[in-house]
Design an enzyme around this catalytic site. Structure first.
Site, short mmCIF file in Angstrom:
data_model
loop_
_atom_site.label_atom_id
_atom_site.label_comp_id
_atom_site.label_asym_id
_atom_site.label_seq_id
_atom_site.Cartn_x
_atom_site.Cartn_y
_atom_site.Cartn_z
N ARG A 1 3.40 -2.00 -6.25
CA ARG A 1 3.40 -0.71 -6.93
C ARG A 1 4.64 0.11 -6.59
O ARG A 1 5.24 0.72 -7.47
CB ARG A 1 2.15 0.06 -6.50
CG ARG A 1 1.95 1.39 -7.20
CD ARG A 1 0.82 2.18 -6.51
NE ARG A 1 -0.32 1.35 -6.22
CZ ARG A 1 -1.37 1.21 -7.01
NH1 ARG A 1 -1.42 1.86 -8.15
NH2 ARG A 1 -2.37 0.43 -6.66
N TYR B 1 -10.29 3.19 -12.53
CA TYR B 1 -10.19 3.90 -11.25
C TYR B 1 -10.23 5.42 -11.41
O TYR B 1 -10.12 6.13 -10.42
CB TYR B 1 -8.87 3.57 -10.55
CG TYR B 1 -8.56 2.11 -10.42
CD1 TYR B 1 -9.35 1.27 -9.64
CD2 TYR B 1 -7.46 1.56 -11.07
CE1 TYR B 1 -9.06 -0.08 -9.52
CE2 TYR B 1 -7.15 0.21 -10.94
CZ TYR B 1 -7.95 -0.60 -10.17
OH TYR B 1 -7.65 -1.91 -10.05
N CYS C 1 -13.49 1.56 -29.16
CA CYS C 1 -14.81 2.15 -29.43
C CYS C 1 -15.63 2.30 -28.15
O CYS C 1 -16.68 1.69 -27.99
CB CYS C 1 -15.54 1.30 -30.47
SG CYS C 1 -14.76 1.45 -32.08
N GLU C 2 -15.14 3.11 -27.24
CA GLU C 2 -15.87 3.44 -26.01
C GLU C 2 -15.44 4.84 -25.60
O GLU C 2 -14.26 5.17 -25.65
CB GLU C 2 -15.46 2.52 -24.85
CG GLU C 2 -15.57 1.08 -25.12
CD GLU C 2 -16.23 0.32 -23.97
OE1 GLU C 2 -16.58 0.94 -22.94
OE2 GLU C 2 -16.38 -0.88 -24.11
N ARG D 1 -6.20 1.45 -15.94
CA ARG D 1 -6.33 2.26 -14.72
C ARG D 1 -7.09 3.57 -14.89
O ARG D 1 -7.94 3.89 -14.05
CB ARG D 1 -4.96 2.50 -14.08
CG ARG D 1 -4.26 1.19 -13.65
CD ARG D 1 -2.98 1.47 -12.85
NE ARG D 1 -3.29 1.92 -11.52
CZ ARG D 1 -3.19 3.17 -11.09
NH1 ARG D 1 -2.76 4.12 -11.90
NH2 ARG D 1 -3.53 3.49 -9.87
N GLY E 1 0.79 -1.22 0.00
CA GLY E 1 0.00 0.00 0.00
C GLY E 1 0.82 1.27 0.00
O GLY E 1 0.26 2.37 0.03
#
Lengths: 407, 407
Positions: free
Chosen positions: B277, B313, B339-340, B309, B241
């Site tokens: 990360r 998010y 296509c979005e 991501r 984290g």
């Protein structure tokens, strides 16, 4: 019509979920979970209902591969007469491999690469739905090399809000899609690119459009402008966006046809539709096993890497047990094994209290944007796809192997 | 320390973006875009800075494979002494293949399958981070078959809000993760499962935790309870984290160490950390080409299937040109070819007006949850991964081929 409509696709018989004449439980046990299960009957019925609804227009129905591009499913649709709406070189390969003729293939997308345009021209696809004047110039440049005339439709941005999720609303002014009205008209009228033949317009308003009036107003907007500007259309591609029932019921396709047909019938031009979700969405379930029951969580073996829609769009999918129970229910959260709180399949769902670890659930409506958006996140294997036809089933995609992803 | 820290990972030199001593532009031209580019130097520096910050605890640092499980990157980390935090059979295979010793592997996840537990016990992983009493019983059952004693940590749900995105907050009461406090203590004290050896607790609070105080209060909560309940811990796994800089600067790892170390140093128990990360996030850029410029849209060849991501998010990634320009800037939306409307990489970004079609951009901070969440959506190929070390680069994953996905 060949097959009888009376075969049912997904239904309970003696409290067991069936896909056509096969007990889903048996497939789950034999193949292992999670798995995607498709009903051929459902695919055929959906295609036929669409074709029938719009038959007065005799449209070219180009199935939208992005919804689901499994080769075996494409072959079924090809045999029913479908064309293809493609957005990449990969989809071009698949459409051709399924036997769909190039003259029934339309190529869309805001980011067509040079090599994709080359291959599509080489293979003689019917039409490019063009998103910008840069793209038009690039197509022309390549068409010159090939000494071919290339058909293009201009994708216009009609600036209409379809009242849907912001991620799938594609016909609004601030979206990346399409060419602004005035610009499109100017291009249409003054096109001097020698190898480009502009046939007409393309409009795609979004997904899960719940109101036929949305199509109606977009078409009227186009037709009024065409009339005012004295443009002669040869082709009008209306895209897709026809809704299916996920949570709440939606208007039947006939209602959309009733709104659309009268506006277009007298024009006697070629009409193209690009349904994807409408055909495949409810033709599939995702079968998953309960691994653990914990507090109000039902932890299953399918996760967001297998079905992204709940996490990405907050999409609702019905979740039902393979073995129906008439006992008391509880309210639980159906979540996957992925290490993210965003990994859920359904929140606050009513499920039988008799459910236990090892039981199976079906996530409904998983045919469109299910497998096609799946990933190997958490180093998980992509799922197998199984096709049921009457009392038989076959594996139309094998479960991935670790060798495949560790290469 | 071996390597000198002074080598820079990503920086401009004479207005060209470099990765260590290689011009990124040259790699983009040679390999083609999109591609993921990693700096070995950055990976090593991040690992070493983490190790150094926590050295008074001599912790076991288990790299969290879910962030990025490329085998070549795992081998680098293994050589630096890292263990592995795994969540699936696939990740177990990869960790072992990279040469990470089983005694440095911890197995986490809310949905461990029977065959995964079997294989992990067979391979003698060090520890299971256990999420429920059902899971504990299942592990015991399998351990009996193998006639082995199995180390377990109980993952507790400390009910702490880490102040992060709801999808990555994992230590709250209403999340699917962990065992409630009172239940965990009861299990710890009264464990009668013959093959289960409970060593201690596991806590993972979420991702991108910006305040050292969050760790501090979680640890205090654990230690107070342990004291009150007269429990003797042998192991305490604090999870990961730890934040990295995406948009805004974050506290350095030393600040977290300063908050955590004093609480744990005197206990003389084994401490485990699971950074993912922190080690890999800023050790990579995603290199993409501008296909089209249209209105305020910069349409590039990387899309949400390559880097999810931003869409999933709303995550922010810095976007910079490979060729720096000191000219005027404009504000544009960097979007992909999918296509979005949800397919964007960055909204309202300041970019040089001199940018033209064919130029390259770098999406920064793409190392963690970049490739690992990528898919074949729109029948697109998964990207190649390139590792730079000083003045050399090598392909550590080839670009996928159509044969791979059309099987």
């Amino acid at each position: 019509m060949g097959e009888k409509i009376s075969v049912r696709s997904f239904f309970y018989h003696r409290n067991n979920l069936y896909c056509e004449r096969v007990k889903v439980n048996e497939i789950a046990k034999k193949i292992g979970t999670p798995l995607y299960l498709y009903s051929k009957n459902s695919i055929c019925n959906q295609y036929k209902s669409f074709k029938e609804a719009f038959s007065p227009l005799s449209p070219l129905i180009c199935y939208s591969l992005k919804a689901n591009s499994n080769l075996s499913l494409l072959k079924i649709l090809k045999n029913l007469g479908a064309g293809a709406d493609i957005v990449s070189l990969g989809e071009l390969f698949l459409a051709l491999k399924a036997g769909i003729k190039p003259e029934k293939i339309v190529f869309a997308g805001v980011g067509k690469k040079e090599e994709e345009i080359q291959e599509a021209i080489r293979k003689n696809v019917y039409l490019f739905n063009v998103e910008s004047s840069s793209e038009l110039r690039l197509i022309n440049k390549i068409a010159v090399q090939f000494k071919k005339k290339v058909n293009c439709n201009l994708r216009i941005n009609p600036d209409i809000d379809p009242g849907t999720h912001q991620y799938v609303a594609t016909g609004k002014k601030e979206s990346k899609f399409g060419i602004a009205w005035d610009k499109a008209i100017e291009i249409f009228k003054n096109n001097a690119l020698p190898q480009i033949k502009i046939l007409g317009f393309h409009v795609h308003l979004g997904s899960q459009i719940l109101f036929p009036e949305v199509y109606e107003s977009a078409i009227k907007k186009v037709l009024e402008t065409v009339k005012k500007e004295k443009i002669k259309l040869a082709v009008f591609d209306l895209g897709g966006g026809f809704p299916i029932e996920y949570e709440k019921s939606v208007p039947p396709i006939k209602n959309f046809a009733r709104a659309i047909i009268p506006l277009l019938k007298e024009l006697k031009i070629k009409i193209i539709f690009e349904p994807g979700r409408y055909i495949i969405g409810n033709s599939s379930i995702l079968v998953t096993k309960i691994l653990y029951l914990k507090r109000d969580f039902v932890i299953v073996d399918a996760g967001l890497n297998d079905l992204l829609r709940p996490s990405l769009y907050g999409a609702y999918h019905r979740i039902v047990p393979l073995r129906k129970s008439l006992e008391k229910t509880f309210v639980g959260n159906v979540v996957g094994p992925i290490c993210e709180s965003g990994d859920f399949l359904g929140k606050k769902r009513r499920l039988p209290v008799s459910l236990k670890e090892g039981d199976f659930l079906a996530i409904k409506g998983s045919g469109a944007y299910g497998f096609s958006m799946s990933s190997n996140y958490n180093t998980r294997l992509k799922l197998p796809e199984i096709l049921v036809s009457k009392n038989r089933y076959k594996i139309i995609r094998k479960r991935e192997k670790y060798e495949d992803i560790i290469k």
